[in-house]
Design a protein around this motif. Structure first.
Motif, PDB file in Angstrom:
ATOM      1  N   GLU A  51       0.956  -1.122  -0.176  1.00  0.00           N
ATOM      2  CA  GLU A  51       0.143   0.022  -0.083  1.00  0.00           C
ATOM      3  C   GLU A  51       0.886   1.260  -0.031  1.00  0.00           C
ATOM      4  OE1 GLU A  51      -2.338  -0.714   3.356  1.00  0.00           O
ATOM      5  OE2 GLU A  51      -3.601  -1.970   2.358  1.00  0.00           O
ATOM      6  N   ALA A  52       1.872   1.182   0.702  1.00  0.00           N
ATOM      7  CA  ALA A  52       2.849   2.326   0.698  1.00  0.00           C
ATOM      8  C   ALA A  52       3.530   2.511  -0.742  1.00  0.00           C
ATOM      9  CB  ALA A  52       3.925   2.189   1.891  1.00  0.00           C
ATOM     10  N   ALA A  53       3.798   1.324  -1.476  1.00  0.00           N
ATOM     11  CA  ALA A  53       4.571   1.821  -2.695  1.00  0.00           C
ATOM     12  C   ALA A  53       3.375   2.112  -3.723  1.00  0.00           C
ATOM     13  CB  ALA A  53       4.994   0.260  -3.054  1.00  0.00           C
ATOM     14  N   GLY A  54       2.158   1.627  -3.563  1.00  0.00           N
ATOM     15  CA  GLY A  54       0.974   2.318  -4.228  1.00  0.00           C
ATOM     16  C   GLY A  54       0.869   3.709  -4.197  1.00  0.00           C
ATOM     17  N   VAL A  55       0.990   4.095  -2.822  1.00  0.00           N
ATOM     18  CA  VAL A  55       0.729   5.640  -2.630  1.00  0.00           C
ATOM     19  C   VAL A  55       2.000   6.434  -3.184  1.00  0.00           C
ATOM     20  CG1 VAL A  55       0.799   7.224  -0.788  1.00  0.00           C
ATOM     21  CG2 VAL A  55      -0.618   5.436  -0.352  1.00  0.00           C
ATOM     22  N   ALA A  56       3.229   6.030  -3.414  1.00  0.00           N
ATOM     23  CA  ALA A  56       4.206   6.311  -3.673  1.00  0.00           C
ATOM     24  C   ALA A  56       4.185   6.477  -5.252  1.00  0.00           C
ATOM     25  CB  ALA A  56       5.548   5.870  -3.378  1.00  0.00           C
ATOM     26  N   LEU A  57       3.632   5.524  -5.874  1.00  0.00           N
ATOM     27  CA  LEU A  57       3.400   5.497  -7.126  1.00  0.00           C
ATOM     28  C   LEU A  57       2.361   6.486  -7.752  1.00  0.00           C
ATOM     29  CD1 LEU A  57       3.759   1.621  -8.064  1.00  0.00           C
ATOM     30  CD2 LEU A  57       5.520   3.699  -9.059  1.00  0.00           C
ATOM     31  N   ILE A  58       1.189   6.692  -6.980  1.00  0.00           N
ATOM     32  CA  ILE A  58       0.057   7.588  -7.387  1.00  0.00           C
ATOM     33  C   ILE A  58       0.701   8.961  -7.131  1.00  0.00           C
ATOM     34  CG2 ILE A  58      -2.216   8.382  -6.333  1.00  0.00           C
ATOM     35  CD1 ILE A  58      -2.755   5.537  -5.684  1.00  0.00           C
ATOM     36  N   VAL A  59       1.265   9.266  -6.183  1.00  0.00           N
ATOM     37  CA  VAL A  59       1.980  10.466  -5.970  1.00  0.00           C
ATOM     38  C   VAL A  59       2.958  10.855  -7.123  1.00  0.00           C
ATOM     39  CG1 VAL A  59       3.486  12.283  -4.514  1.00  0.00           C
ATOM     40  CG2 VAL A  59       1.588  10.863  -3.470  1.00  0.00           C
ATOM     41  N   LEU A  60       3.683   9.896  -7.324  1.00  0.00           N
ATOM     42  CA  LEU A  60       4.627  10.312  -8.529  1.00  0.00           C
ATOM     43  C   LEU A  60       4.005  10.248  -9.817  1.00  0.00           C
ATOM     44  CD1 LEU A  60       7.637  10.359  -9.368  1.00  0.00           C
ATOM     45  CD2 LEU A  60       7.364   7.652  -9.840  1.00  0.00           C
ATOM     46  N   VAL A  61       3.024   9.683 -10.152  1.00  0.00           N
ATOM     47  CA  VAL A  61       2.281   9.871 -11.459  1.00  0.00           C
ATOM     48  C   VAL A  61       1.527  11.167 -11.441  1.00  0.00           C
ATOM     49  CG1 VAL A  61       0.483   8.909 -12.884  1.00  0.00           C
ATOM     50  CG2 VAL A  61       2.066   7.431 -11.961  1.00  0.00           C
ATOM     51  N   TRP A  62       0.924  11.563 -10.122  1.00  0.00           N
ATOM     52  CA  TRP A  62       0.110  12.800 -10.152  1.00  0.00           C
ATOM     53  C   TRP A  62       1.229  14.016 -10.226  1.00  0.00           C
ATOM     54  CZ3 TRP A  62       0.651  16.448  -5.794  1.00  0.00           C
ATOM     55  CH2 TRP A  62      -0.212  17.321  -5.806  1.00  0.00           C
ATOM     56  N   LEU A  63       2.527  14.072  -9.834  1.00  0.00           N
ATOM     57  CA  LEU A  63       3.193  15.006  -9.944  1.00  0.00           C
ATOM     58  C   LEU A  63       3.852  15.154 -11.448  1.00  0.00           C
ATOM     59  CD1 LEU A  63       5.664  14.626  -6.632  1.00  0.00           C
ATOM     60  CD2 LEU A  63       3.980  16.386  -7.380  1.00  0.00           C
ATOM     61  N   VAL A  64       4.108  14.068 -11.915  1.00  0.00           N
ATOM     62  CA  VAL A  64       4.601  13.831 -13.440  1.00  0.00           C
ATOM     63  C   VAL A  64       3.519  14.795 -14.171  1.00  0.00           C
ATOM     64  CG1 VAL A  64       4.997  12.894 -15.482  1.00  0.00           C
ATOM     65  CG2 VAL A  64       6.029  12.172 -13.143  1.00  0.00           C
ATOM     66  N   PHE A  65       2.238  14.379 -14.040  1.00  0.00           N
ATOM     67  CA  PHE A  65       1.142  14.960 -14.818  1.00  0.00           C
ATOM     68  C   PHE A  65       0.982  16.460 -14.377  1.00  0.00           C
ATOM     69  CE2 PHE A  65      -3.189  16.364 -15.256  1.00  0.00           C
ATOM     70  CZ  PHE A  65      -3.601  15.852 -16.474  1.00  0.00           C
ATOM     71  N   LEU A  66       1.104  16.838 -13.088  1.00  0.00           N
ATOM     72  CA  LEU A  66       1.126  18.394 -12.940  1.00  0.00           C
ATOM     73  C   LEU A  66       2.193  19.158 -13.641  1.00  0.00           C
ATOM     74  CD1 LEU A  66       0.585  18.517  -9.009  1.00  0.00           C
ATOM     75  CD2 LEU A  66      -1.121  19.139 -10.809  1.00  0.00           C
ATOM     76  N   VAL A  67       3.309  18.734 -13.737  1.00  0.00           N
ATOM     77  CA  VAL A  67       4.505  19.056 -14.415  1.00  0.00           C
ATOM     78  C   VAL A  67       4.021  19.444 -15.914  1.00  0.00           C
ATOM     79  CG1 VAL A  67       6.969  18.923 -15.050  1.00  0.00           C
ATOM     80  CG2 VAL A  67       6.396  18.572 -12.849  1.00  0.00           C
ATOM     81  N   VAL A  68       3.720  18.302 -16.509  1.00  0.00           N
ATOM     82  CA  VAL A  68       3.482  18.341 -17.769  1.00  0.00           C
ATOM     83  C   VAL A  68       2.105  19.633 -18.138  1.00  0.00           C
ATOM     84  CG1 VAL A  68       2.354  17.133 -19.933  1.00  0.00           C
ATOM     85  CG2 VAL A  68       4.268  16.260 -18.677  1.00  0.00           C
TER      86      VAL A  68
END
Length: 109
Positions: A52-69
């Motif tokens: 679950e912690a890895a899932g949270v980290a991946l969700i946050v990472l994907v969200w940050l990449v989307f925000l940058v783009v």
């Protein structure tokens, strides 16, 4: 001497199209943010396992990449003649959307 006339493409008035596109990017960013928050919330409701912690980290990472783009694209749209969306940026947005959907399904299951 005759004055130099700009090409028809240079005279083109984009009107409100860049503004509408910028607002669409903002709405999409908001929807992505809500989906990320709900995914993180659901993942944290579990037992706090490593997966679950890895899932949270991946969700946050994907969200940050989307925000940058998205933020980069919104800044580009502020120009008088905004450029088209680069294929690399479009691929990044598609990848973020698919990844966020896949992570949401993984969190729910």
């Amino acid at each position: 001497m005759s004055p130099v006339r700009p090409s028809p493409a240079a005279e083109r008035d984009a009107g409100l199209q860049p503004e509408r596109t910028r607002l669409a990017w903002r709405r999409t960013t908001l929807a992505c943010s809500v989906a990320a928050v709900l995914g993180v919330r659901q993942a944290l409701r579990g037992g706090g396992a490593a997966g679950e912690a890895a899932g949270v980290a991946l969700i946050v990472l994907v969200w940050l990449v989307f925000l940058v783009v998205a933020h980069r694209r919104m800044r580009e749209l502020a120009a008088a003649r905004p450029p088209g969306l680069a294929p690399r940026a479009a691929s990044g947005v598609v990848a973020c959307t698919v990844a966020l959907a896949a992570l949401a399904v993984a969190v729910v299951l």
